[in-house]
Scaffold this motif. Structure first.
Motif, PDB file in Angstrom:
ATOM      1  N   ASP A   9     -12.780   7.557   4.155  1.00  0.00           N
ATOM      2  CA  ASP A   9     -12.294   8.632   3.299  1.00  0.00           C
ATOM      3  C   ASP A   9     -11.305   8.141   2.272  1.00  0.00           C
ATOM      4  N   ASP A  10     -10.926   6.845   2.356  1.00  0.00           N
ATOM      5  CA  ASP A  10      -9.940   6.308   1.423  1.00  0.00           C
ATOM      6  C   ASP A  10     -10.480   6.217   0.015  1.00  0.00           C
ATOM      7  N   ASN A  11     -11.819   6.119  -0.123  1.00  0.00           N
ATOM      8  CA  ASN A  11     -12.444   5.992  -1.434  1.00  0.00           C
ATOM      9  C   ASN A  11     -11.822   4.870  -2.235  1.00  0.00           C
ATOM     10  N   LEU A  12     -11.129   5.229  -3.336  1.00  0.00           N
ATOM     11  CA  LEU A  12     -10.599   4.203  -4.216  1.00  0.00           C
ATOM     12  C   LEU A  12      -9.124   3.927  -3.974  1.00  0.00           C
ATOM     13  N   THR A  13      -8.594   4.382  -2.830  1.00  0.00           N
ATOM     14  CA  THR A  13      -7.192   4.121  -2.536  1.00  0.00           C
ATOM     15  C   THR A  13      -6.991   2.633  -2.278  1.00  0.00           C
ATOM     16  N   PRO A  14      -6.032   1.970  -2.970  1.00  0.00           N
ATOM     17  CA  PRO A  14      -5.865   0.523  -2.807  1.00  0.00           C
ATOM     18  C   PRO A  14      -5.332   0.153  -1.443  1.00  0.00           C
ATOM     19  N   GLN A  15      -5.713  -1.039  -0.954  1.00  0.00           N
ATOM     20  CA  GLN A  15      -5.127  -1.562   0.256  1.00  0.00           C
ATOM     21  C   GLN A  15      -3.690  -2.009  -0.045  1.00  0.00           C
ATOM     22  N   ARG A  16      -2.922  -2.149   1.017  1.00  0.00           N
ATOM     23  CA  ARG A  16      -1.541  -2.589   0.826  1.00  0.00           C
ATOM     24  C   ARG A  16      -1.520  -4.029   0.346  1.00  0.00           C
ATOM     25  N   PHE A  17      -0.538  -4.319  -0.484  1.00  0.00           N
ATOM     26  CA  PHE A  17      -0.408  -5.676  -1.026  1.00  0.00           C
ATOM     27  C   PHE A  17       0.039  -6.628   0.074  1.00  0.00           C
ATOM     28  N   SER A  18      -0.211  -7.892  -0.108  1.00  0.00           N
ATOM     29  CA  SER A  18       0.144  -8.907   0.875  1.00  0.00           C
ATOM     30  C   SER A  18       1.661  -8.961   1.052  1.00  0.00           C
ATOM     31  N   PRO A  19       2.152  -9.433   2.182  1.00  0.00           N
ATOM     32  CA  PRO A  19       3.600  -9.525   2.431  1.00  0.00           C
ATOM     33  C   PRO A  19       4.296 -10.324   1.334  1.00  0.00           C
ATOM     34  N   LYS A  20       5.523  -9.955   1.041  1.00  0.00           N
ATOM     35  CA  LYS A  20       6.254 -10.572  -0.054  1.00  0.00           C
ATOM     36  C   LYS A  20       6.436 -12.082   0.075  1.00  0.00           C
ATOM     37  N   PRO A  21       6.589 -12.649   1.276  1.00  0.00           N
ATOM     38  CA  PRO A  21       6.721 -14.119   1.354  1.00  0.00           C
ATOM     39  C   PRO A  21       5.502 -14.855   0.805  1.00  0.00           C
ATOM     40  N   LEU A  22       4.376 -14.180   0.715  1.00  0.00           N
ATOM     41  CA  LEU A  22       3.164 -14.819   0.214  1.00  0.00           C
ATOM     42  C   LEU A  22       2.996 -14.671  -1.295  1.00  0.00           C
ATOM     43  N   VAL A  23       3.883 -13.909  -1.912  1.00  0.00           N
ATOM     44  CA  VAL A  23       3.709 -13.617  -3.334  1.00  0.00           C
ATOM     45  C   VAL A  23       3.722 -14.884  -4.169  1.00  0.00           C
ATOM     46  N   MET A  24       4.704 -15.754  -3.951  1.00  0.00           N
ATOM     47  CA  MET A  24       4.789 -16.966  -4.759  1.00  0.00           C
ATOM     48  C   MET A  24       3.584 -17.863  -4.536  1.00  0.00           C
ATOM     49  N   TYR A  25       3.123 -17.949  -3.301  1.00  0.00           N
ATOM     50  CA  TYR A  25       1.924 -18.741  -3.016  1.00  0.00           C
ATOM     51  C   TYR A  25       0.731 -18.176  -3.773  1.00  0.00           C
ATOM     52  N   LEU A  26       0.566 -16.854  -3.738  1.00  0.00           N
ATOM     53  CA  LEU A  26      -0.543 -16.219  -4.441  1.00  0.00           C
ATOM     54  C   LEU A  26      -0.436 -16.429  -5.948  1.00  0.00           C
ATOM     55  N   VAL A  27       0.782 -16.368  -6.475  1.00  0.00           N
ATOM     56  CA  VAL A  27       0.984 -16.562  -7.906  1.00  0.00           C
ATOM     57  C   VAL A  27       0.579 -17.971  -8.322  1.00  0.00           C
ATOM     58  N   VAL A  28       0.962 -18.969  -7.528  1.00  0.00           N
ATOM     59  CA  VAL A  28       0.606 -20.356  -7.850  1.00  0.00           C
ATOM     60  C   VAL A  28      -0.913 -20.533  -7.799  1.00  0.00           C
ATOM     61  N   VAL A  29      -1.523 -20.021  -6.739  1.00  0.00           N
ATOM     62  CA  VAL A  29      -2.980 -20.124  -6.622  1.00  0.00           C
ATOM     63  C   VAL A  29      -3.661 -19.391  -7.777  1.00  0.00           C
ATOM     64  N   GLY A  30      -3.159 -18.197  -8.095  1.00  0.00           N
ATOM     65  CA  GLY A  30      -3.732 -17.435  -9.200  1.00  0.00           C
ATOM     66  C   GLY A  30      -3.587 -18.156 -10.521  1.00  0.00           C
ATOM     67  N   LEU A  31      -2.434 -18.799 -10.727  1.00  0.00           N
ATOM     68  CA  LEU A  31      -2.207 -19.541 -11.971  1.00  0.00           C
ATOM     69  C   LEU A  31      -3.191 -20.698 -12.099  1.00  0.00           C
ATOM     70  N   VAL A  32      -3.390 -21.448 -11.021  1.00  0.00           N
ATOM     71  CA  VAL A  32      -4.305 -22.595 -11.061  1.00  0.00           C
ATOM     72  C   VAL A  32      -5.731 -22.143 -11.357  1.00  0.00           C
ATOM     73  N   PHE A  33      -6.190 -21.159 -10.600  1.00  0.00           N
ATOM     74  CA  PHE A  33      -7.558 -20.684 -10.820  1.00  0.00           C
ATOM     75  C   PHE A  33      -7.691 -19.986 -12.174  1.00  0.00           C
ATOM     76  N   GLY A  34      -6.617 -19.347 -12.632  1.00  0.00           N
ATOM     77  CA  GLY A  34      -6.652 -18.712 -13.946  1.00  0.00           C
ATOM     78  C   GLY A  34      -6.771 -19.731 -15.065  1.00  0.00           C
ATOM     79  N   LEU A  35      -6.062 -20.857 -14.944  1.00  0.00           N
ATOM     80  CA  LEU A  35      -6.170 -21.927 -15.940  1.00  0.00           C
ATOM     81  C   LEU A  35      -7.587 -22.493 -15.982  1.00  0.00           C
ATOM     82  N   ILE A  36      -8.171 -22.687 -14.790  1.00  0.00           N
ATOM     83  CA  ILE A  36      -9.554 -23.165 -14.724  1.00  0.00           C
ATOM     84  C   ILE A  36     -10.491 -22.131 -15.339  1.00  0.00           C
ATOM     85  N   GLY A  37     -10.241 -20.864 -15.011  1.00  0.00           N
ATOM     86  CA  GLY A  37     -11.046 -19.796 -15.604  1.00  0.00           C
ATOM     87  C   GLY A  37     -10.877 -19.721 -17.106  1.00  0.00           C
TER      88      GLY A  37
END
Length: 269
Positions: free
Chosen positions: A5-33
């Motif tokens: 029943d959630d339809n388009l309701t977003p899932q909760r974001f990852s825990p804050k300690p993982l934010v910097m890790y996700l940002v670095v990974v996103g930056l690397v893959f974004g540069l490749i993209g």
């Protein structure tokens, strides 16, 4: 427990300690993209093979070595010149790669998890490719939008199979169709003022970012129209254009979705 029943309701974001890790990974893959976007934005309008041929210097036609394809850093290492003929490499190449990196960061901050985050990043990179092509040719080719829509639909199916959230997938597809219809209506009312390529791009972007819900997609579209209006009026004020001047809408459409995704990510930090 999260149900269908959630339809388009977003899932909760990852825990804050993982934010910097996700940002670095996103930056690397974004540069490749971003590097891929640079090639695609040139190859698609020219009708060239997309994945088979290696990139070549447009002046000396020498294949570009793998180490010279490292996003941004290769440009700095080569001091902005081709290794073989010393021709200047256009500055737009590293700038596009940096834009891809920024999109990777936006996708990393996007407040959903798993495949939804991947879909966001891919959709925004597709939007960047479309914006570059549209800015140069005033058209968004089907060769870009059709495969992109199929890819994002497949990701949606995989996501639904892994999570069981088929209602969300159906709602996402329905929203994309509604957005497509909305832009087609605008095209009919404006008598061709809005291109079909813009309508297809809007649907593709919706497929990638609909996980935040209907109102976020509506806000992204509204932001794109607002940005286009501001730029159009500004150009008329400085007498660089008139009401009849053709202006590509793809860049503004992509910008609207990027800003909305970034705003959602910052809000949920």
């Amino acid at each position: 427990m999260r149900g269908e029943d959630d339809n388009l309701t977003p899932q909760r974001f990852s825990p804050k300690p993982l934010v910097m890790y996700l940002v670095v990974v996103g930056l690397v893959f974004g540069l490749i993209g971003g590097s891929a976007v640079t090639a695609l934005s040139f190859r698609i309008p020219a009708g060239m093979p997309l994945l088979i041929d290696r990139s070549r210097c447009p002046v000396c036609s020498h294949p570009i070595r793998a180490r010279d394809n490292v996003p941004v850093f290769a440009y700095l290492w080569l001091r902005g010149r081709c290794r073989d003929c010393s021709t200047s490499i256009p500055l737009r190449y590293p700038l596009i790669e940096l834009a891809g990196g920024a999109i990777g960061v936006v996708a990393a901050l996007y407040p959903v998890d798993g495949i939804d985050k991947v879909s966001c990043g891919l959709a925004l990179l597709i939007g960047l490719t479309a914006a570059l092509i549209d800015q140069r040719t005033f058209r968004i080719p089907n060769r870009l939008t059709y495969p992109s829509a199929i890819l994002l639909l497949l990701l949606g199916v995989v996501n639904a199979l892994s999570t069981g959230r088929w209602t969300s997938f159906v709602a996402t597809v329905s929203l994309a169709i509604a957005v497509l219809a909305f832009f087609i209506v605008i095209r009919l009312v404006s008598r061709g003022g809005m291109g079909l390529g813009d309508a297809k791009l809007a649907a593709v972007l919706t497929l990638g970012l609909a996980s935040l819900g209907i109102w976020s997609v509506a806000l992204a579209i509204l932001a794109s129209f607002f940005a286009g209006s501001v730029v159009g009026v500004s150009l008329m004020v400085v007498k660089r254009s008139s009401l009849r001047t053709q202006m590509p809408f793809g860049p503004f459409l992509t910008l609207g979705f990027v800003v909305t995704a970034l705003g959602a990510g910052i809000y949920h930090l």
